[in-house]
Design a protein around this motif. Sequence first.
Motif, PDB file in Angstrom:
ATOM      1  N   LEU A 271       0.805  -1.215   0.000  1.00 44.05           N
ATOM      2  CA  LEU A 271       0.000   0.000   0.000  1.00 44.05           C
ATOM      3  C   LEU A 271       0.842   1.271   0.000  1.00 44.05           C
ATOM      4  O   LEU A 271       0.417   2.299  -0.508  1.00 44.05           O
ATOM      5  CB  LEU A 271      -0.957   0.021   1.193  1.00 44.05           C
ATOM      6  N   GLN A 272       2.040   1.222   0.584  1.00 38.06           N
ATOM      7  CA  GLN A 272       2.879   2.411   0.662  1.00 38.06           C
ATOM      8  C   GLN A 272       4.213   2.257  -0.059  1.00 38.06           C
ATOM      9  O   GLN A 272       4.997   3.202  -0.100  1.00 38.06           O
ATOM     10  CB  GLN A 272       3.158   2.765   2.132  1.00 38.06           C
ATOM     11  N   GLY A 273       4.481   1.097  -0.626  1.00 34.28           N
ATOM     12  CA  GLY A 273       5.781   0.830  -1.234  1.00 34.28           C
ATOM     13  C   GLY A 273       6.151   1.766  -2.365  1.00 34.28           C
ATOM     14  O   GLY A 273       7.323   1.990  -2.631  1.00 34.28           O
ATOM     15  N   GLY A 274       5.171   2.337  -3.040  1.00 37.66           N
ATOM     16  CA  GLY A 274       5.439   3.253  -4.143  1.00 37.66           C
ATOM     17  C   GLY A 274       5.377   4.716  -3.763  1.00 37.66           C
ATOM     18  O   GLY A 274       5.423   5.585  -4.638  1.00 37.66           O
ATOM     19  N   ASN A 275       5.303   5.014  -2.476  1.00 40.58           N
ATOM     20  CA  ASN A 275       5.187   6.391  -2.003  1.00 40.58           C
ATOM     21  C   ASN A 275       6.574   7.023  -1.935  1.00 40.58           C
ATOM     22  O   ASN A 275       7.264   6.968  -0.921  1.00 40.58           O
ATOM     23  CB  ASN A 275       4.501   6.409  -0.635  1.00 40.58           C
TER      24      ASN A 275
ATOM     25  N   VAL B  62      18.536   0.901   4.468  1.00 46.46           N
ATOM     26  CA  VAL B  62      18.266  -0.110   3.442  1.00 46.46           C
ATOM     27  C   VAL B  62      16.759  -0.178   3.273  1.00 46.46           C
ATOM     28  O   VAL B  62      16.024  -0.317   4.256  1.00 46.46           O
ATOM     29  CB  VAL B  62      18.837  -1.489   3.848  1.00 46.46           C
ATOM     30  N   ILE B  63      16.297  -0.084   2.022  1.00 45.37           N
ATOM     31  CA  ILE B  63      14.870  -0.059   1.716  1.00 45.37           C
ATOM     32  C   ILE B  63      14.496  -1.228   0.821  1.00 45.37           C
ATOM     33  O   ILE B  63      15.185  -1.505  -0.155  1.00 45.37           O
ATOM     34  CB  ILE B  63      14.490   1.254   0.995  1.00 45.37           C
ATOM     35  N   ALA B  64      13.372  -1.873   1.145  1.00 49.57           N
ATOM     36  CA  ALA B  64      12.723  -2.847   0.262  1.00 49.57           C
ATOM     37  C   ALA B  64      11.359  -2.269  -0.082  1.00 49.57           C
ATOM     38  O   ALA B  64      10.490  -2.153   0.778  1.00 49.57           O
ATOM     39  CB  ALA B  64      12.581  -4.196   0.950  1.00 49.57           C
ATOM     40  N   HIS B  65      11.164  -1.865  -1.352  1.00 47.70           N
ATOM     41  CA  HIS B  65       9.932  -1.182  -1.751  1.00 47.70           C
ATOM     42  C   HIS B  65       8.894  -2.093  -2.393  1.00 47.70           C
ATOM     43  O   HIS B  65       7.811  -1.645  -2.769  1.00 47.70           O
ATOM     44  CB  HIS B  65      10.239   0.010  -2.660  1.00 47.70           C
ATOM     45  N   GLY B  66       9.174  -3.367  -2.498  1.00 53.94           N
ATOM     46  CA  GLY B  66       8.180  -4.307  -3.000  1.00 53.94           C
ATOM     47  C   GLY B  66       7.883  -4.186  -4.486  1.00 53.94           C
ATOM     48  O   GLY B  66       6.803  -4.551  -4.936  1.00 53.94           O
ATOM     49  N   GLY B  67       8.821  -3.656  -5.256  1.00 61.15           N
ATOM     50  CA  GLY B  67       8.625  -3.526  -6.684  1.00 61.15           C
ATOM     51  C   GLY B  67       7.706  -2.387  -7.069  1.00 61.15           C
ATOM     52  O   GLY B  67       7.215  -2.327  -8.195  1.00 61.15           O
TER      53      GLY B  67
ATOM     54  N   LEU C 156       8.519   0.924  -7.066  1.00 62.17           N
ATOM     55  CA  LEU C 156       9.213   2.093  -7.595  1.00 62.17           C
ATOM     56  C   LEU C 156       9.981   1.727  -8.859  1.00 62.17           C
ATOM     57  O   LEU C 156      10.500   0.618  -8.977  1.00 62.17           O
ATOM     58  CB  LEU C 156      10.220   2.627  -6.575  1.00 62.17           C
ATOM     59  N   SER C 157      10.102   2.675  -9.757  1.00 61.92           N
ATOM     60  CA  SER C 157      10.971   2.494 -10.918  1.00 61.92           C
ATOM     61  C   SER C 157      12.418   2.660 -10.454  1.00 61.92           C
ATOM     62  O   SER C 157      12.683   3.227  -9.377  1.00 61.92           O
ATOM     63  CB  SER C 157      10.657   3.536 -11.991  1.00 61.92           C
ATOM     64  N   ASP C 158      13.357   2.198 -11.252  1.00 67.83           N
ATOM     65  CA  ASP C 158      14.770   2.377 -10.917  1.00 67.83           C
ATOM     66  C   ASP C 158      15.112   3.862 -10.819  1.00 67.83           C
ATOM     67  O   ASP C 158      15.889   4.268  -9.951  1.00 67.83           O
ATOM     68  CB  ASP C 158      15.662   1.694 -11.952  1.00 67.83           C
TER      69      ASP C 158
ATOM     70  N   ASP D  64      13.088   6.374  -9.949  1.00 64.64           N
ATOM     71  CA  ASP D  64      12.566   6.894  -8.684  1.00 64.64           C
ATOM     72  C   ASP D  64      13.402   6.410  -7.508  1.00 64.64           C
ATOM     73  O   ASP D  64      13.720   7.180  -6.598  1.00 64.64           O
ATOM     74  CB  ASP D  64      11.105   6.481  -8.485  1.00 64.64           C
ATOM     75  N   ALA D  65      13.762   5.136  -7.509  1.00 68.24           N
ATOM     76  CA  ALA D  65      14.574   4.579  -6.418  1.00 68.24           C
ATOM     77  C   ALA D  65      15.899   5.325  -6.286  1.00 68.24           C
ATOM     78  O   ALA D  65      16.381   5.553  -5.172  1.00 68.24           O
ATOM     79  CB  ALA D  65      14.803   3.088  -6.639  1.00 68.24           C
ATOM     80  N   ALA D  66      16.476   5.747  -7.407  1.00 66.50           N
ATOM     81  CA  ALA D  66      17.753   6.458  -7.379  1.00 66.50           C
ATOM     82  C   ALA D  66      17.640   7.834  -6.726  1.00 66.50           C
ATOM     83  O   ALA D  66      18.640   8.382  -6.255  1.00 66.50           O
ATOM     84  CB  ALA D  66      18.302   6.595  -8.790  1.00 66.50           C
ATOM     85  N   THR D  67      16.437   8.411  -6.657  1.00 61.87           N
ATOM     86  CA  THR D  67      16.265   9.739  -6.058  1.00 61.87           C
ATOM     87  C   THR D  67      16.163   9.693  -4.533  1.00 61.87           C
ATOM     88  O   THR D  67      16.124  10.747  -3.897  1.00 61.87           O
ATOM     89  CB  THR D  67      14.998  10.442  -6.602  1.00 61.87           C
ATOM     90  N   ILE D  68      16.119   8.508  -3.976  1.00 64.41           N
ATOM     91  CA  ILE D  68      15.928   8.383  -2.525  1.00 64.41           C
ATOM     92  C   ILE D  68      17.218   8.674  -1.757  1.00 64.41           C
ATOM     93  O   ILE D  68      17.186   9.186  -0.649  1.00 64.41           O
ATOM     94  CB  ILE D  68      15.353   6.986  -2.173  1.00 64.41           C
ATOM     95  N   HIS D  69      18.353   8.307  -2.321  1.00 63.64           N
ATOM     96  CA  HIS D  69      19.656   8.539  -1.692  1.00 63.64           C
ATOM     97  C   HIS D  69      19.788   7.793  -0.366  1.00 63.64           C
ATOM     98  O   HIS D  69      20.172   8.361   0.651  1.00 63.64           O
ATOM     99  CB  HIS D  69      19.935  10.028  -1.519  1.00 63.64           C
ATOM    100  N   ALA D  70      19.436   6.508  -0.418  1.00 64.55           N
ATOM    101  CA  ALA D  70      19.630   5.618   0.734  1.00 64.55           C
ATOM    102  C   ALA D  70      20.868   4.764   0.466  1.00 64.55           C
ATOM    103  O   ALA D  70      21.399   4.736  -0.652  1.00 64.55           O
ATOM    104  CB  ALA D  70      18.405   4.729   0.918  1.00 64.55           C
TER     105      ALA D  70
END
Length: 168
Positions: free
Chosen positions: A10-14, A33-38, A40-42, A44-50
């Motif tokens: 429910l929140q993995g793509g937020n 370390v984040i597991a977003h459950g698929g 997010l796009s690559d 978007d994931a790159a903008t998180i800076h984790a």
Amino acid sequence: PLVFATMGTLQGGNLRLWQAIAQACREADMRLVIAHGGKLSDADAATIHAHHVAAFLPYKAVLRHAALCITHGGSNTVLDALACGVPLLVRPVAFDQPGNLARIVHHGLGERMAPLDRPDLLATQIKRVVSNARIRANAQSVAAEIAAAGGTRRAADLVEAALQPAGS
């Protein structure tokens, strides 16, 4: 210290949520370390800076190294964290999550996550929970209880005993 964050389907793509958590972890001087459950796009994931962002990870393997789990509060994630003795910050949405949060708070195993619009408060909360010896001891005590409970073998024995016809 390492923080593991996962928020279920429910929140993995937020993306805003992940960025706020990442900012708070940086301010708290924690690795994330984040597991977003698929969800997010690559890009978007790159903008998180984790430290590490992935669609899926082996939760228990990561949690064995974590000082904190930030989660939506689903039963599987909560039990995995507690089996590893890891305190929790919970942001519930639906289903079993609000009840799990209530139990976590009641038993001193973690807290409700601070609001997203105040990453400074979230950073302070992360540091406080990670450094709280009582919360950590409570989580480790639950981990010991889970380890002593007998696992899947014991569960299967209980189910089989319950399904035996009377008198056999």
